[in-house]
Design an enzyme around this catalytic site. Structure first.
Site, mmCIF file in Angstrom:
data_model
loop_
_atom_site.group_PDB
_atom_site.id
_atom_site.type_symbol
_atom_site.label_atom_id
_atom_site.label_comp_id
_atom_site.label_asym_id
_atom_site.label_seq_id
_atom_site.Cartn_x
_atom_site.Cartn_y
_atom_site.Cartn_z
ATOM 1 N N ARG A 182 -13.904 -7.588 -1.222
ATOM 2 C CA ARG A 182 -13.268 -7.314 0.081
ATOM 3 C C ARG A 182 -12.711 -5.875 0.072
ATOM 4 N NH1 ARG A 182 -7.862 -5.588 1.732
ATOM 5 N NH2 ARG A 182 -7.554 -6.286 3.858
ATOM 6 N N VAL A 183 -12.983 -5.153 1.141
ATOM 7 C CA VAL A 183 -12.459 -3.796 1.281
ATOM 8 C C VAL A 183 -11.588 -3.760 2.539
ATOM 9 C CG1 VAL A 183 -13.057 -1.373 1.679
ATOM 10 C CG2 VAL A 183 -14.423 -2.749 0.087
ATOM 11 N N GLY A 184 -10.395 -3.207 2.409
ATOM 12 C CA GLY A 184 -9.476 -3.129 3.541
ATOM 13 C C GLY A 184 -9.590 -1.817 4.289
ATOM 14 N N ASP A 185 -8.535 -1.488 5.016
ATOM 15 C CA ASP A 185 -8.537 -0.279 5.847
ATOM 16 C C ASP A 185 -8.252 0.998 5.061
ATOM 17 O OD1 ASP A 185 -5.932 -1.413 5.455
ATOM 18 O OD2 ASP A 185 -5.146 0.041 6.887
ATOM 19 N N THR A 190 -0.554 1.138 6.809
ATOM 20 C CA THR A 190 -0.309 0.045 5.866
ATOM 21 C C THR A 190 -0.201 -1.258 6.649
ATOM 22 O OG1 THR A 190 1.292 -0.927 4.327
ATOM 23 C CG2 THR A 190 2.170 0.660 5.903
ATOM 24 N N GLY A 191 -0.726 -2.327 6.094
ATOM 25 C CA GLY A 191 -0.623 -3.602 6.817
ATOM 26 C C GLY A 191 -1.893 -4.421 6.662
ATOM 27 N N THR A 197 0.829 -1.199 0.000
ATOM 28 C CA THR A 197 0.000 0.000 0.000
ATOM 29 C C THR A 197 0.867 1.254 0.000
ATOM 30 O OG1 THR A 197 -1.680 -1.208 1.230
ATOM 31 C CG2 THR A 197 -1.656 1.174 1.536
HETATM 32 N N1 GLY Z 1 -3.720 -2.298 4.232
HETATM 33 C C1 GLY Z 1 -4.213 -2.619 2.966
HETATM 34 C C2 GLY Z 1 -5.284 -3.617 3.001
HETATM 35 O O1 GLY Z 1 -5.360 -4.423 3.917
HETATM 36 O O2 GLY Z 1 -6.070 -3.637 2.075
#
Ligand code: GLY
Length: 322
Positions: free
Chosen positions: A219-222, A242-243, A191
């Protein structure tokens, strides 16, 4: 590289004499497993981060806004195949790239985000347009792409995102017994994000990603979640994370860094380091970049490495991976 660094130092010295205001920018290119990077890969990554920082810093030095600086920096990294965002986005389990991004201004809490978009060249630019040209904070999927078309944002063919390397990553993730999704931090690409403080004291933050290799479609991340992947609050701090996104959502990491500064009077380094340590205790891997209202920078991570760099009016260009 050496000539560029020298040029920067000359520009830096001049600007320092002319301005007493604190300002600066930090960027990241993801946290994760970096120990097998070749020398050539490292050099390319460091050069791209340095170039991006120097150009974005020039925006701030000329009196430009932090929101312009972070949007510019993230768009530059989205255009590079070296990072997991925009052009370099990894594939989901259907072999398609779905990208997420968000941006926030600490001046007025203006915030915009996009998620699960497949054909937008620069998700971060679309996220800013969502903030500035709609009544909403987040648009996803088809709706976001229709909005992009209506406002003339650059739309590309999916071929633009084609990557042999990322397809190999997908095949490897699928082949792993019980792999499910590939942890975001197992990839050597990550990221991207930026945080900045401008001469008017405005803090902004921006984050963009292709998410995780072999993630479920949808799927949606942070990264597009305000408070998790991105947060900006004037007088307090700006953060880009990021992570492993699921944990960063559940622990509201970006906002949490600023909340500990605001309510517990912690400094930016203590606040951000504490959270990364707490995440490590629950096997949640990642990192973040943060800037406060005096241009102090923190860039902690609990992984093997994190691609990162910063320049401020009181500190020289600094780029590192480990
Ligand atoms: N940190 C990016 C994700 O998990 O999508």
């Amino acid at each position: 590289m050496k000539v560029k660094t020298l040029l920067f130092l000359i520009i830096f010295q001049t600007s320092y004499i002319m301005s007493s205001d604190n300002f600066g920018i930090a960027v990241h290119g993801g946290a994760g497993v970096m120990k097998n990077l070749s020398e050539e890969q490292k050099q390319k990554i460091e050069n791209k981060i340095s170039d991006t920082l120097i150009k974005a810093y020039t925006i701030l030095e000329k009196g430009g806004s932090s929101i312009d600086a972070v949007e510019f920096a993230v768009a530059e990294l989205e255009d590079s195949p070296l990072f997991n965002a925009g052009k370099g986005s990894v594939y989901n389990s259907n072999g398609v790239q779905e990208m997420d991004a968000s941006i926030m201004s600490g001046k007025d809490r203006m915030a915009g985000a996009v998620a699960s978009i497949q054909r937008i060249k620069n998700p971060i630019k679309l996220a800013r347009k969502v903030a500035e040209s709609t009544e909403h904070v987040m648009l996803v999927g088809e709706g976001a792409e229709i909005f992009a078309k209506n406002i003339g944002e650059t739309i590309v063919d999916q071929d633009y995102f084609y990557s042999e390397k990322n397809l190999k990553r997908l095949k490897k993730a699928k082949a792993k017994k019980n792999a499910g999704i590939q942890s975001a931090t197992q990839d050597k690409i990550g990221t991207v994000g930026a945080v900045a403080l401008d001469i008017n004291g405005n803090i902004s933050a921006a984050t963009s990603t292709g998410g995780m290799t072999n993630k479920m479609p949808g799927r949606v991340g942070d990264s597009p979640i305000i408070g998790s992947g991105t947060w900006a609050q004037n007088g307090v701090c700006g953060v880009s994370s990021t992570g492993h996104g699921e944990y960063f959502i559940k622990y509201q990491v970006a906002r949490e860094v600023c909340a500990r500064i605001e309510y517990l009077d912690k400094n930016i380094r203590t606040s951000s380091k504490e959270i990364l340590n707490e995440l490590k205790n629950i096997d949640a891997e990642g990192g973040l970049i943060a800037i406060d209202s005096e241009a102090n920078i923190a860039m902690p991570f609990n992984t093997d490495g994190m691609i990162r760099g910063s320049i401020t009016s009181k500190s020289t260009l600094n780029v590192a991976i480990y």
